[in-house]
Design a protein around this motif. Structure first.
Motif, PDB file in Angstrom:
ATOM      1  N   ILE A 123       0.856  -1.510  -0.150  1.00  0.00           N
ATOM      2  CA  ILE A 123      -0.303  -0.061   0.206  1.00  0.00           C
ATOM      3  C   ILE A 123       1.244   0.915   0.373  1.00  0.00           C
ATOM      4  O   ILE A 123       0.563   2.145  -0.809  1.00  0.00           O
ATOM      5  N   LEU A 124       2.367   1.204   0.891  1.00  0.00           N
ATOM      6  CA  LEU A 124       2.585   2.316   1.114  1.00  0.00           C
ATOM      7  C   LEU A 124       3.465   2.583  -0.583  1.00  0.00           C
ATOM      8  O   LEU A 124       3.915   3.863  -0.928  1.00  0.00           O
ATOM      9  N   GLU A 129       3.509   5.486  -5.662  1.00  0.00           N
ATOM     10  CA  GLU A 129       3.545   5.366  -6.960  1.00  0.00           C
ATOM     11  C   GLU A 129       2.517   6.416  -7.665  1.00  0.00           C
ATOM     12  O   GLU A 129       2.804   7.759  -8.395  1.00  0.00           O
ATOM     13  N   LEU A 130       1.525   6.661  -7.695  1.00  0.00           N
ATOM     14  CA  LEU A 130       0.640   7.434  -7.169  1.00  0.00           C
ATOM     15  C   LEU A 130      -0.064   9.118  -7.114  1.00  0.00           C
ATOM     16  O   LEU A 130      -0.019   9.751  -7.810  1.00  0.00           O
ATOM     17  N   GLN A 133       2.676  11.141  -9.436  1.00  0.00           N
ATOM     18  CA  GLN A 133       2.331  11.474 -10.544  1.00  0.00           C
ATOM     19  C   GLN A 133       1.823  12.755 -10.208  1.00  0.00           C
ATOM     20  O   GLN A 133       0.783  12.606 -10.580  1.00  0.00           O
ATOM     21  N   ASN A 134       1.611  13.114  -8.845  1.00  0.00           N
ATOM     22  CA  ASN A 134       1.284  14.248  -8.319  1.00  0.00           C
ATOM     23  C   ASN A 134      -0.264  14.381  -8.534  1.00  0.00           C
ATOM     24  O   ASN A 134      -1.177  15.487  -9.314  1.00  0.00           O
ATOM     25  N   LEU A 135      -1.308  13.060  -8.435  1.00  0.00           N
ATOM     26  CA  LEU A 135      -3.120  12.718  -8.879  1.00  0.00           C
ATOM     27  C   LEU A 135      -3.114  13.690  -7.373  1.00  0.00           C
ATOM     28  O   LEU A 135      -3.311  14.097  -6.658  1.00  0.00           O
ATOM     29  N   PRO A 136      -4.317  14.226  -7.575  1.00  0.00           N
ATOM     30  CA  PRO A 136      -5.660  14.805  -6.519  1.00  0.00           C
ATOM     31  C   PRO A 136      -5.718  14.035  -5.559  1.00  0.00           C
ATOM     32  O   PRO A 136      -5.908  13.034  -5.727  1.00  0.00           O
ATOM     33  N   VAL A 141      -6.596   8.322  -3.181  1.00  0.00           N
ATOM     34  CA  VAL A 141      -7.425   7.528  -2.181  1.00  0.00           C
ATOM     35  C   VAL A 141      -7.909   6.526  -2.794  1.00  0.00           C
ATOM     36  O   VAL A 141      -7.913   5.429  -2.179  1.00  0.00           O
ATOM     37  N   ASP A 142      -9.197   7.151  -4.228  1.00  0.00           N
ATOM     38  CA  ASP A 142     -10.232   6.043  -4.984  1.00  0.00           C
ATOM     39  C   ASP A 142      -9.704   4.787  -5.095  1.00  0.00           C
ATOM     40  O   ASP A 142      -9.219   3.452  -4.895  1.00  0.00           O
TER      41      ASP A 142
END
Ligand code: X90
Length: 276
Positions: A123-124, A129-130, A133-136, A141-142
């Motif tokens: 999970i970490l 990884e997420l 990518q500078n995802l919001p 979370v999703d």
């Protein structure tokens, strides 16, 4: 400022490029207590407990401990041991409520691993990884929750003594295991409790069983994170079996931290996988 936090059931891994704060669980007897951080000497703790005649216990981090780990962050991603066996997730959620009272704009996600050890590492790694990518926040979370549906934990244990002593498995199940050479092979159930799947005589059979279970669960050569309680040889031989079957498997092996070592006990191995 974004903080990544996990409790010490994760075995406090060092992850390149990700700085994680670890909040310790505590293992204790009437005489001594062991704080499960990176400085804990697991081998000494196990020796100490093996020669101790009385009972031993564990305690999860309090809401206050979680709260201080939040620091002054505006974004927090926190990962806990299964809520099916520990109060850590509830404590982290209580800390979240408290923090939001003074930081109403903060974004705080608490992930219940419904598992322990190497599954928290997966999970970490996914969080790294997420967020790289500078995802919001909401997308991260999703995506993590989606990922959690595809990860599983399997393990082989030589004793259920400490799990039974602390009411985490039934005494009946535990009594059937203590026999020399018997390994319990199991998995984390969908509600994050220990599900016993097989009893095997000897390590070879236990590893064959784990291999079959992993294949049936849909492992297809992706990430597998293996931890062991003073049994690097078994971890390596299991990794060898994995490589024979999936030559490009992404495998990492590490020793268990204090909490997992206490409950899984000497000789155990745990493996967290990604399924296809
Ligand atoms: O005191 C506490 O809040 C901590 C209680 C933790 C209890 C269980 C820890 C299990 C550690 C044992 C083998 C894997 C079982 C996985 C089931 C989800 C490792």
């Amino acid at each position: 400022m974004t903080h990544f936090i996990a409790d010490s059931s994760s075995d406090h891994p060092v992850i390149a490029g990700l700085s994680v704060r670890y909040v310790p669980l505590i293992i204790s007897t009437e005489e001594k207590s062991f704080t499960d951080n990176a400085l804990l000497n697991v081998s000494e703790m196990l020796d100490n407990l093996a020669s101790y005649k009385g009972r031993s216990y564990t305690a999860c981090p309090s809401a206050g401990t979680w709260l201080s780990a939040f620091g002054n962050a505006d974004t927090v991603y926190a990962v806990t041991i299964t809520s099916g066996l520990s109060g850590s997730f509830n404590a982290a959620m209580a800390a979240r409520e408290l923090y939001l009272q003074t930081h109403p704009d903060a974004k705080i996600a608490v992930f219940d691993s419904l598992s322990t050890g190497p599954e928290l590492l997966l999970i970490l790694e996914k969080l790294k990884e997420l967020t790289d990518q500078n995802l919001p926040f909401d997308r991260v979370v999703d995506a993590v929750r989606e990922y959690q549906r595809k990860t599983r934990l399997f393990f082989a244990l030589q004793s259920l003594h400490n799990l039974a002593q602390n009411g985490r498995v039934s005494k009946v199940a535990a009594a059937a295991v203590g026999m020399l050479g018997i390994r319990i092979v199991g998995t984390a159930s969908p509600t994050g409790t220990l599900a016993q799947l097989a009893k095997c005589r000897g390590d070879r059979k236990a590893m064959r069983e784990m291999l079959d279970l992993i294949r049936q669960a849909g492992y297809a050569g992706g990430k597998i994170r293996i931890t062991h309680v003073e049994n690097v040889n078994l971890a390596e031989s299991f990794a060898g079996l994995i490589r024979e079957n999936w030559p490009n498997a992404d495998i990492a092996i590490a020793p268990s931290g204090g909490l997992c070592s206490y409950y899984a006990e000497r000789g155990a191995i745990l493996a967290a996988i990604e399924t296809a």
